[in-house]
Design a protein around this motif. Structure first.
Motif, mmCIF file in Angstrom:
data_model
loop_
_atom_site.group_PDB
_atom_site.id
_atom_site.type_symbol
_atom_site.label_atom_id
_atom_site.label_comp_id
_atom_site.label_asym_id
_atom_site.label_seq_id
_atom_site.Cartn_x
_atom_site.Cartn_y
_atom_site.Cartn_z
ATOM 1 N N ALA A 267 0.840 -1.216 0.000
ATOM 2 C CA ALA A 267 0.000 0.000 0.000
ATOM 3 C C ALA A 267 0.872 1.261 0.000
ATOM 4 O O ALA A 267 0.558 2.253 -0.663
ATOM 5 C CB ALA A 267 -0.931 -0.005 1.215
ATOM 6 N N VAL A 268 1.987 1.213 0.743
ATOM 7 C CA VAL A 268 2.897 2.360 0.763
ATOM 8 C C VAL A 268 3.578 2.504 -0.584
ATOM 9 O O VAL A 268 3.774 3.605 -1.097
ATOM 10 C CB VAL A 268 3.918 2.213 1.902
ATOM 11 C CG1 VAL A 268 4.905 3.363 1.891
ATOM 12 C CG2 VAL A 268 3.205 2.149 3.242
ATOM 13 N N ARG A 269 3.945 1.333 -1.192
ATOM 14 C CA ARG A 269 4.562 1.389 -2.519
ATOM 15 C C ARG A 269 3.592 1.991 -3.543
ATOM 16 O O ARG A 269 3.982 2.784 -4.392
ATOM 17 C CB ARG A 269 4.961 -0.020 -2.964
ATOM 18 C CG ARG A 269 6.162 -0.626 -2.206
ATOM 19 C CD ARG A 269 7.466 0.030 -2.682
ATOM 20 N NE ARG A 269 7.693 -0.199 -4.086
ATOM 21 C CZ ARG A 269 8.356 -1.248 -4.586
ATOM 22 N NH1 ARG A 269 8.854 -2.161 -3.755
ATOM 23 N NH2 ARG A 269 8.547 -1.383 -5.867
ATOM 24 N N ALA A 270 2.332 1.637 -3.427
ATOM 25 C CA ALA A 270 1.327 2.175 -4.358
ATOM 26 C C ALA A 270 1.169 3.684 -4.189
ATOM 27 O O ALA A 270 1.067 4.444 -5.165
ATOM 28 C CB ALA A 270 -0.008 1.468 -4.141
ATOM 29 N N ALA A 271 1.164 4.161 -2.939
ATOM 30 C CA ALA A 271 1.075 5.603 -2.688
ATOM 31 C C ALA A 271 2.302 6.318 -3.234
ATOM 32 O O ALA A 271 2.210 7.422 -3.796
ATOM 33 C CB ALA A 271 0.924 5.862 -1.187
ATOM 34 N N THR A 272 3.468 5.662 -3.086
ATOM 35 C CA THR A 272 4.704 6.259 -3.594
ATOM 36 C C THR A 272 4.651 6.392 -5.114
ATOM 37 O O THR A 272 5.026 7.421 -5.684
ATOM 38 C CB THR A 272 5.905 5.409 -3.177
ATOM 39 O OG1 THR A 272 5.937 5.329 -1.749
ATOM 40 C CG2 THR A 272 7.194 6.019 -3.684
ATOM 41 N N ASP A 273 4.196 5.318 -5.794
ATOM 42 C CA ASP A 273 4.081 5.363 -7.258
ATOM 43 C C ASP A 273 3.128 6.467 -7.702
ATOM 44 O O ASP A 273 3.358 7.161 -8.698
ATOM 45 C CB ASP A 273 3.599 4.008 -7.778
ATOM 46 C CG ASP A 273 4.635 2.917 -7.601
ATOM 47 O OD1 ASP A 273 5.828 3.274 -7.448
ATOM 48 O OD2 ASP A 273 4.254 1.732 -7.623
ATOM 49 N N LEU A 274 2.033 6.652 -6.950
ATOM 50 C CA LEU A 274 1.066 7.709 -7.279
ATOM 51 C C LEU A 274 1.705 9.086 -7.174
ATOM 52 O O LEU A 274 1.530 9.943 -8.050
ATOM 53 C CB LEU A 274 -0.134 7.606 -6.331
ATOM 54 C CG LEU A 274 -1.168 8.741 -6.428
ATOM 55 C CD1 LEU A 274 -1.884 8.685 -7.764
ATOM 56 C CD2 LEU A 274 -2.186 8.660 -5.284
ATOM 57 N N VAL A 275 2.455 9.306 -6.104
ATOM 58 C CA VAL A 275 3.105 10.602 -5.904
ATOM 59 C C VAL A 275 4.093 10.888 -7.025
ATOM 60 O O VAL A 275 4.115 11.971 -7.616
ATOM 61 C CB VAL A 275 3.802 10.640 -4.524
ATOM 62 C CG1 VAL A 275 4.720 11.845 -4.424
ATOM 63 C CG2 VAL A 275 2.772 10.664 -3.419
ATOM 64 N N LEU A 276 4.926 9.897 -7.342
ATOM 65 C CA LEU A 276 5.974 10.124 -8.340
ATOM 66 C C LEU A 276 5.403 10.356 -9.733
ATOM 67 O O LEU A 276 6.003 11.055 -10.552
ATOM 68 C CB LEU A 276 6.939 8.942 -8.349
ATOM 69 C CG LEU A 276 7.735 8.726 -7.054
ATOM 70 C CD1 LEU A 276 8.614 7.497 -7.184
ATOM 71 C CD2 LEU A 276 8.586 9.949 -6.745
ATOM 72 N N ALA A 277 4.249 9.766 -10.019
ATOM 73 C CA ALA A 277 3.661 9.908 -11.352
ATOM 74 C C ALA A 277 2.835 11.170 -11.514
ATOM 75 O O ALA A 277 2.499 11.568 -12.630
ATOM 76 C CB ALA A 277 2.789 8.686 -11.642
ATOM 77 N N SER A 278 2.503 11.815 -10.413
ATOM 78 C CA SER A 278 1.594 12.970 -10.475
ATOM 79 C C SER A 278 2.316 14.234 -10.960
ATOM 80 O O SER A 278 3.430 14.524 -10.521
ATOM 81 C CB SER A 278 0.986 13.224 -9.098
ATOM 82 O OG SER A 278 0.218 14.420 -9.120
ATOM 83 N N PRO A 279 1.673 15.003 -11.836
ATOM 84 C CA PRO A 279 2.252 16.297 -12.233
ATOM 85 C C PRO A 279 1.970 17.399 -11.216
ATOM 86 O O PRO A 279 2.506 18.505 -11.314
ATOM 87 C CB PRO A 279 1.534 16.590 -13.550
ATOM 88 C CG PRO A 279 0.198 15.934 -13.401
ATOM 89 C CD PRO A 279 0.430 14.696 -12.573
#
Length: 681
Positions: free
Chosen positions: A20-32
């Motif tokens: 779940a933390v990895r998924a949140a991290t991926d979301l943050v990094l992909a967001s403009p």
């Protein structure tokens, strides 16, 4: 992010992180959108590229460090660290629509930035809170633009003329939209258009800002984008192209690639504004909304200015048309006058002056004041002035002239059923053969005489003539005859010259006398300029002065009509050089006079756009040169001599090379003049 040594932190190696933390991290990094994660009990910082831009020099060292260390003192401020810590402890989300935070984008430099930000808890697969996700959207630019819109509305509220509106609108648009070129266009009312522009980097000093803008005129079908927007009634936006290719006048226009053209929202005035950039620019919804709001404010101000110019311009023209356009040209008496409207500079008033030859060969002079600042005051002033001249031509004795005027004003007051008709006047007769002047006053300030003593020192004293009662109140004027020798100058003035708020009248009179005595010479034009500027502080009253010099010796004069052509300044230089050389004027004076006259001629042709008239008058003491145009430029503002702008440099040059200079508004334009004293012998 991937290369950071996470194993050395409480979070452990990246592969061991909870899904779940990895998924949140991926979301943050992909967001403009700027996003940051603060993970673990130490609230270690993890963020994306957009957030890295917000924190500036703190990146990349901030990655993986405790947020409290990264943001230092800011973290302890209310609404910053406590919000993140609260969300981490309780799991409660937080939203703040507008937060002002000091952001250190560069080392030791804090910028007050405005954000909309929200924070929520990040949970692992078991539902435990392991961090906080923060989303921040900076709205600093939008907030500043909205604040500037309020300042802009306040600035426009203080404008009176279209020149004022143009100055404020161009300055605002250039700054707020960070533009490279802006323009403002309005209809002329007769099918044509006029437009003025500003460009980034254009050197405008304080004096230039007060000068009228340089309008360009165009036909009804002018293809300028601002005009086309006004004709269509709709806005247009170019993100990247050559929007000014068809009308470019210089490189500033040619370099524009992005351009917004928006019409003004006004019923009585058609017009438009443009904002341009040298680089491609995408016009966002916020940009377009701000442009539309700005155009609406400009349209309302332009509408008010058009009404003001129509009403007050007509009143002022009425008044000036009632004043003498030309004063007598006599061999031994030099005459000059000046009138400046008070209040807002455009309203009509009742001050008036006149000078005319009497059947006896003497010179009649008058200066008066009809109370009021409207068309009615100007009309009454015209009646009084015309009646005074008629009475003087029949019987020039000053006391008899004013007695007749008293009966007229009484009749006018009775006819209008008003007791508010307040008129003061001083009238005199100058006899050059007898070297004397006879004066009478009806409630008006006493005239001032400037005399030169044998030691060369000038002295100014007030004529001891009883003021008496104003006209219409049964005035019984008393005459005084005083010497008026060659070399003396007589000055008549209105009370607007000496009266100031929170200052006694005696002080104003003393200051005026000092200024007149300290003038470079007794030349009437120079004394008029010195008198109007003698008493510091603004006045709400009209200012009128009339000066007459009894010349020591007759002067020589010549004039030249200057057509509105590019070659005109060179023709003026050639004519003036030849005339002054023929009169055997010293070469140093000739050089300075030619240079200054060329500047004034160019100024008149460029700014007024009409033909001009150059007049020169040479006396044994000084050379006087004036350049008159028939445009509506108005009063030229004195510029600081250190300015580098073209207009300011010309006026500064004249200030450096001459002994006195000034500008006089006339019935149909302006006259700018200068005086150079001649060396002894």
């Amino acid at each position: 992010m991937l290369g950071h040594p996470w194993a050395a932190t409480e979070l452990g190696p990246l592969p061991t992180w909870d899904p779940a933390v990895r998924a949140a991290t991926d979301l943050v990094l992909a967001s403009p959108v700027p996003m940051a994660l603060t993970l673990g009990d130490e609230l270690l910082l993890l963020y994306n590229d957009a957030y890295a831009e917000l924190i500036g020099d703190k990146h990349p060292a901030a990655l993986g460090r405790p947020a409290a260390e990264v943001f230092g003192e800011v973290w302890s401020m209310p609404g910053v660290g406590d919000v993140i810590e609260h969300a981490y402890r309780t799991g409660e989300p937080f939203l703040e629509k507008e937060a002002t935070l000091p952001i250190h984008r560069r080392a030791d430099v804090a910028e007050q930035s405005v954000f909309t930000r929200g924070s929520c808890a990040v949970r692992d697969s078991a539902g435990r809170v392991v961090g906080v996700l923060t989303v921040a959207a900076e709205i600093t630019q939008v907030t500043r633009q909205l604040q500037s819109l309020g300042d802009f509305a306040a600035a426009l509220a203080g404008t009176l003329t279209l020149d004022d509106v143009a100055r404020v609108a161009l300055r605002y648009a250039l700054t707020v939209f960070d533009a490279d070129r802006v323009s403002f266009a309005v209809d002329e009312g007769g099918g044509g258009w006029r437009m003025v522009r500003r460009v980034r980097g254009e050197l405008m000093d304080e004096a230039d800002e007060r000068l009228p803008p340089l309008w360009r005129r165009g036909p009804a079908d002018w293809p300028a984008p601002a005009v086309e927007a006004a004709r269509r009634g709709g806005a247009s936006y170019v993100d990247d192209g050559e929007p000014l290719r068809g009308i470019a006048v210089d490189r500033h226009d040619q370099k524009v690639r992005a351009l917004a053209a928006v019409p003004l929202r006004a019923a009585a005035v058609r017009g438009g504004i443009t904002v341009g950039h040298h680089d491609p620019h995408s016009w966002s919804a916020a940009d377009r909304a701000l442009l539309a709001a700005s155009a609406e404010l400009i349209g309302q101000a332009a509408e008010r200015a058009r009404r003001f110019e129509t009403q007050h311009g007509t009143a002022q023209l009425l008044q000036r048309s009632m004043l003498p356009e030309h004063l007598p040209d006599l061999p031994r008496l030099r005459i000059a006058a000046r009138y400046d409207p008070g209040v807002d500079g455009n309203a009509a008033g009742g001050d008036f002056y006149d000078a005319f030859q009497l059947p006896t060969g003497e010179l009649g002079i008058v200066l008066g004041d009809v109370a009021g600042h409207d068309v009615q005051a100007a009309a009454r002033m015209g009646q009084v002035r015309a009646a005074l001249r008629a009475l003087a031509l029949n019987d020039p004795r000053p006391d008899q002239v004013l007695a007749g005027l008293d009966r007229l004003v009484t009749s006018l007051g009775a006819e209008g059923a008003t007791h508010e008709l307040f008129v003061t006047v001083v009238f005199g007769v100058i006899d050059a053969d007898r070297s004397q002047v006879t004066l009478a006053s009806a409630g008006h300030p006493a005239p001032l005489v400037r005399r030169c003593a044998p030691d060369g020192q000038a002295r100014a004293t007030y004529v001891d003539v009883p003021a008496g009662a104003p006209l219409g109140l049964g005035s019984r004027p008393v005459t005084r005859t005083v010497p008026f020798h060659p070399g003396d100058t007589l000055l008549l003035f209105s009370d607007g010259v000496v009266e100031r708020r929170q200052q006694g009248l005696d002080r104003g009179l003393a200051t005026l006398a000092e200024a007149v005595a300290g003038a470079h010479s007794g030349d009437p034009r120079a004394l008029c300029a010195a008198a109007t500027a003698a008493v510091p502080g603004a006045t709400e009253d009209d200012v009128a002065v009339l000066a007459v010099e009894h010349a020591l010796r007759p002067s020589r004069s010549a004039s030249m009509e200057v057509p509105a052509e590019p070659t005109a300044p060179s023709r003026v230089r050639h004519w003036l050089t030849g005339q002054l050389t023929e009169w055997q004027v010293p070469e140093t004076v000739v050089g300075a006079a030619v240079l200054c006259t060329s500047e004034l001629t160019t100024n008149a042709l460029l700014h007024a756009g009409t033909a001009a008239r150059v007049e020169i008058d040479l006396s044994p003491e000084r050379l006087l040169v004036s350049v008159a145009d028939s445009g509506t430029r108005g009063t030229v503002t004195r510029a600081r001599t250190d300015t580098l702008s073209s207009r300011g440099r010309g006026l500064g040059l004249i200030e450096d090379l001459t002994d006195a200079w000034g500008t006089d508004p006339t019935v149909r334009g302006s006259t700018v003049w200068f005086e150079i004293l001649l060396p002894a012998g």
